[in-house]
Scaffold this motif. Sequence first.
Motif, PDB file in Angstrom:
ATOM      1  N   PHE A   1       0.826  -1.207   0.000  1.00 30.90           N
ATOM      2  CA  PHE A   1       0.000   0.000   0.000  1.00 30.90           C
ATOM      3  C   PHE A   1       0.861   1.258   0.000  1.00 30.90           C
ATOM      4  CE2 PHE A   1      -2.315   3.252   2.537  1.00 30.90           C
ATOM      5  CZ  PHE A   1      -3.327   3.503   1.618  1.00 30.90           C
TER       6      PHE A   1
ATOM      7  N   PRO B   1      -8.132   1.611   0.209  1.00 31.59           N
ATOM      8  CA  PRO B   1      -8.858   0.476   0.797  1.00 31.59           C
ATOM      9  C   PRO B   1     -10.375   0.617   0.758  1.00 31.59           C
ATOM     10  CG  PRO B   1      -6.944   1.009   2.131  1.00 31.59           C
ATOM     11  CD  PRO B   1      -7.031   2.068   1.077  1.00 31.59           C
TER      12      PRO B   1
ATOM     13  N   SER C   1      -3.026  -2.172   6.683  1.00 30.17           N
ATOM     14  CA  SER C   1      -2.503  -2.306   5.324  1.00 30.17           C
ATOM     15  C   SER C   1      -0.998  -2.513   5.422  1.00 30.17           C
ATOM     16  CB  SER C   1      -2.811  -1.064   4.491  1.00 30.17           C
ATOM     17  OG  SER C   1      -4.210  -0.907   4.310  1.00 30.17           O
TER      18      SER C   1
END
Length: 419
Positions: free
Chosen positions: A325, A333, A348
């Motif tokens: 990420f 997300p 994440s």
Amino acid sequence: MTTRILPAVGDADAARSVTTLLSQLPDAEPAAPVADSTTLLDTLARLAGESLDELPEVVLVHERIGPVPALELIREVALRFPAVGVVLVTADASPGLYSAAMDSGARGLVALPLSYEELTQRVQAAASWSLGVRRHLGAGGDVFTGPGGTVLTVSGAKGGVGTTLTAVHLALAARASGMTTALVDMDLQAGDVASYLDAPFRRSIVDLAGIQDISPRVLQDAVFSHDTGIGLLLAPGEGERGEEVNDRAVRQIVSALRNRYEVVVVDCGTQMNSANAAAIEMADTTLLVTTPDVVAVRAAKRMVRLWDRLQIRKAEETVTLVNRFIRNTEIQPALIERITGTRVARTSVPANFKELQASVDAGRMQDLEAKSSVKQALWGLAGELGIVKAPESRDKAGRFRGDRGSIGVRRRRGDKGES
């Protein structure tokens, strides 16, 4: 003494017939029938979690129960709840089926159409056996009686999204917190768990596939005890042998592992087959790994829809992990959650492969430094998923970092929960 009986009958007419006859048995206390295998296992797990004494003495399994076939269901009940006597109700009373039912763990077989005398005899015999087992357990016998450990499957939306890395670190985190942990490599054609943990190949999941009754000794022989304390059940060295592992074998293997370990992490890879489909259906929590790019998110959506069509896992019962990420990426997300219909984990994993390079090349992921942002995120995810002993648990070096939130832990099909 009252005998508690739980019928598992999928057909409504058959359920009424069974219930009517059970109500006439002496000292019998029949419960309302359950309509499918999932509900039966969930009900038994809930009762076992309260107390051994809450479990029914007898479970009747009708031959047309589903989605798990009757004999496989009997085998799983016998493995997970050995203090329950299981009786198969079937129109086929042949010696072959009787033998197969006994091999699966049934304590008796009742032929259709039901007769009062035969049903009474089989129920009483199963109840007597159940009471004997419970007396043994009360005397301190070392027999598993609880609902079993937590099973977590990890699947990838597509190849290269970090599925195995995620599974390995979730298992490491669970073990570091004090949980007995098994890691299963069910990427049957291309499994790499052994490479990530520098584990010598000795036996594999294929060695268990043809065994009808997986005893603790047989399981111990197949599972490799890693230096980290994790029990490893590896994929076969020859990918073509993966075809020997079918859904029946997986149900039996996962049930046996659940009975021995508090946490069972299953790396299902990215390809769907009957074996990993069975594992996903049995799992308490299913994790789907994706990266924040269009191709991977589309693949995640396809995978979720496939699971739903196969009726093995609903979208809302799936937790999605966003790996690699980057904060300024266009695909966030929240967008992935809307597209896939799943619950996206609050944790994440950052895109920082440089931290991993040395450990990946050395094949010793267990040596990844505690300060690694990737490790901190994945171990925090373990806390969020509830597979560590306590959110604040730390290993001997004080390196574990948990998360106070918890999603997905011991959540069965049909429980919506909150993300």
